[in-house]
Design a protein around this motif. Structure first.
Motif, PDB file in Angstrom:
ATOM      1  N   GLY A 267       0.729  -1.365   0.080  1.00 38.40           N
ATOM      2  CA  GLY A 267       0.142   0.092   0.185  1.00 38.40           C
ATOM      3  C   GLY A 267       0.655   1.419   0.073  1.00 38.40           C
ATOM      4  O   GLY A 267       0.245   2.250  -0.095  1.00 38.40           O
ATOM      5  N   GLY A 268       2.104   1.170  -0.186  1.00 41.71           N
ATOM      6  CA  GLY A 268       2.999   2.336  -0.215  1.00 41.71           C
ATOM      7  C   GLY A 268       4.077   2.364  -1.301  1.00 41.71           C
ATOM      8  O   GLY A 268       3.858   1.334  -1.961  1.00 41.71           O
ATOM      9  N   VAL A 269       4.902   3.254  -0.879  1.00 40.59           N
ATOM     10  CA  VAL A 269       5.936   3.298  -2.323  1.00 40.59           C
ATOM     11  C   VAL A 269       7.385   3.329  -1.583  1.00 40.59           C
ATOM     12  O   VAL A 269       7.716   4.150  -0.636  1.00 40.59           O
ATOM     13  N   LEU A 270       8.397   2.524  -2.044  1.00 40.69           N
ATOM     14  CA  LEU A 270       9.791   2.366  -1.565  1.00 40.69           C
ATOM     15  C   LEU A 270      10.452   3.644  -2.240  1.00 40.69           C
ATOM     16  O   LEU A 270      10.154   3.784  -3.642  1.00 40.69           O
ATOM     17  N   GLU A 271      11.042   4.242  -1.641  1.00 42.61           N
ATOM     18  CA  GLU A 271      11.937   5.379  -2.267  1.00 42.61           C
ATOM     19  C   GLU A 271      13.380   4.953  -2.029  1.00 42.61           C
ATOM     20  O   GLU A 271      14.023   5.018  -0.795  1.00 42.61           O
ATOM     21  N   HIS A 272      14.348   4.585  -3.257  1.00 42.49           N
ATOM     22  CA  HIS A 272      15.575   4.050  -2.984  1.00 42.49           C
ATOM     23  C   HIS A 272      16.626   5.281  -3.098  1.00 42.49           C
ATOM     24  O   HIS A 272      16.383   5.956  -4.385  1.00 42.49           O
ATOM     25  N   ARG A 273      17.345   5.531  -2.278  1.00 42.30           N
ATOM     26  CA  ARG A 273      18.371   6.584  -2.542  1.00 42.30           C
ATOM     27  C   ARG A 273      19.896   5.991  -2.965  1.00 42.30           C
ATOM     28  O   ARG A 273      20.140   5.284  -1.764  1.00 42.30           O
ATOM     29  N   VAL A 274      20.492   6.181  -3.918  1.00 38.70           N
ATOM     30  CA  VAL A 274      21.700   5.372  -4.004  1.00 38.70           C
ATOM     31  C   VAL A 274      22.810   6.513  -4.520  1.00 38.70           C
ATOM     32  O   VAL A 274      22.824   7.318  -5.195  1.00 38.70           O
ATOM     33  N   GLY A 275      24.069   6.134  -3.879  1.00 39.37           N
ATOM     34  CA  GLY A 275      25.300   6.943  -4.375  1.00 39.37           C
ATOM     35  C   GLY A 275      26.268   5.990  -4.626  1.00 39.37           C
ATOM     36  O   GLY A 275      26.470   5.140  -4.026  1.00 39.37           O
ATOM     37  N   LEU A 276      27.134   6.502  -5.609  1.00 41.78           N
ATOM     38  CA  LEU A 276      28.180   5.704  -6.092  1.00 41.78           C
ATOM     39  C   LEU A 276      29.432   6.210  -5.323  1.00 41.78           C
ATOM     40  O   LEU A 276      29.945   7.196  -5.259  1.00 41.78           O
ATOM     41  N   VAL A 277      29.848   5.244  -4.675  1.00 43.52           N
ATOM     42  CA  VAL A 277      31.196   5.425  -3.910  1.00 43.52           C
ATOM     43  C   VAL A 277      32.552   5.439  -4.541  1.00 43.52           C
ATOM     44  O   VAL A 277      33.528   6.438  -4.531  1.00 43.52           O
ATOM     45  N   ARG A 278      32.568   4.450  -5.454  1.00 41.76           N
ATOM     46  CA  ARG A 278      33.776   4.425  -6.229  1.00 41.76           C
ATOM     47  C   ARG A 278      33.581   3.128  -7.355  1.00 41.76           C
ATOM     48  O   ARG A 278      32.745   2.521  -7.067  1.00 41.76           O
TER      49      ARG A 278
END
Length: 321
Positions: A267-278
């Protein structure tokens, strides 16, 4: 017995149970629908399924719920993938369990006839005890270690993309394509993506009407897989890899220090936040978070993605390497 959603079609059979150890085995069904989407033309078992097999072995060791009641996966402290698992393989999980003040910790060596395939360490807690949010990945200045900003403060034109662009970038397909939309991407730096969780998810297909709401918690391995697909999108954004037969196979090398809090219901939305480290050659290190209904539900501190030629991964080649 607590009915719960799982990402796999078949269950682990637990044998040789002792007060501190258990052995679980499962044959990977070549007809499992997951192979239609992971990956078309070259089916490989998603690495997160091995986490599920270790989790099931732990539950079998407990006698499903255990004397203290049901448990839930709280953290993947370490998961190192050593080689792919293919349709028809028989997977063996050799588990060692320690009881601690904050729950259970288990170490699992996972193997097939070809040899070791994964080294996994998990932490479980009493179900419903996950009231404390994971430690955020972002540092106070908004950066992931020495890598990219996750707060949108870094420079560069942000882009967005829908399902068509996603399918043109990564090889995942139904039923294991778990990213619906990219809301922001700064190539080589950061990406934000969304995934709606609904009661129509394939993971719920095996639940009957006796399951209560707790059984509909979105399986943690799929939560990790969804975040990981967002990470793959960022890693290959400028060099799309939608066909593993023509490009390279995208494999998780390791996922370490993953913290999970509470269940994620439909019933909801996942919000994925990703950063490239290397990024070095065909290997990328990424980190990030997942938010759901305004709360932090997943923190991924270290994810290694490797791109490998299909020629060295074919089962016959792998067996002789």
């Amino acid at each position: 017995m607590t009915a719960r959603a799982t990402p796999v079609e078949v269950a682990v059979t637990v044998t040789d149970r002792t007060p501190t150890t258990a052995t679980g085995t499962v044959r990977v069904d070549p007809a499992d629908p997951v192979f239609a989407g992971h990956y078309p033309g070259f089916p490989v078992l998603p690495g997160v399924h091995l986490i599920e097999f270790a989790d099931q072995t732990l539950r079998g060791w407990l006698g499903v719920d255990g004397p203290e009641g049901p448990v839930e996966l709280a953290a993947v402290e370490r998961c190192r993938f050593l080689r792919p698992v293919y349709p028809g393989d028989t997977v063996t999980v050799e588990l060692t369990v320690d009881r601690t003040d904050d729950g259970l910790r288990c170490s699992a060596g996972v193997r097939t006839a070809a040899g070791p395939v994964a080294d996994i360490r998990l932490r479980h807690r009493a179900a419903g005890a996950g009231t404390t949010a994971p430690e955020p990945v972002a540092e106070p200045d908004g950066r992931v270690g020495s890598g990219p900003a996750l707060d949108g403060s870094d420079e560069g034109a942000a882009l967005s993309a829908g399902p068509a662009r996603i399918r043109q970038t990564i090889p995942h397909r139904y039923p294991i394509l778990l990213v619906d939309r990219v809301t922001e991407v700064v190539p080589g730096r950061r990406l934000t993506a969304r995934k709606a969780v609904t009661s129509a998810e394939p993971a719920y297909a095996r639940l009957d009407d006796t399951a209560d709401d707790s059984g509909y918690a979105y399986p943690v391995p799929l939560l990790i897989e969804s975040w990981a697909q967002a990470a793959v999108l960022l890693a290959v954004w400028d060099t799309p890899n939608p066909d593993v037969l023509a490009g390279k196979v995208e494999l998780a090398g390791a996922i370490n220090n993953i913290q999970v809090t509470g269940p994620v219901p439909p019933g909801g939305v996942l919000e994925h936040r990703v950063g490239l480290v290397r990024a070095v050659g065909d290997t990328s290190i990424l980190a990030g978070e997942t938010w759901y209904d305004g709360r932090l539900v997943l923190a991924v501190h270290h994810f290694v993605l490797a791109l490998r030629s299909i020629d060295v991964l074919r089962p016959a080649a792998a067996a002789t390497s």
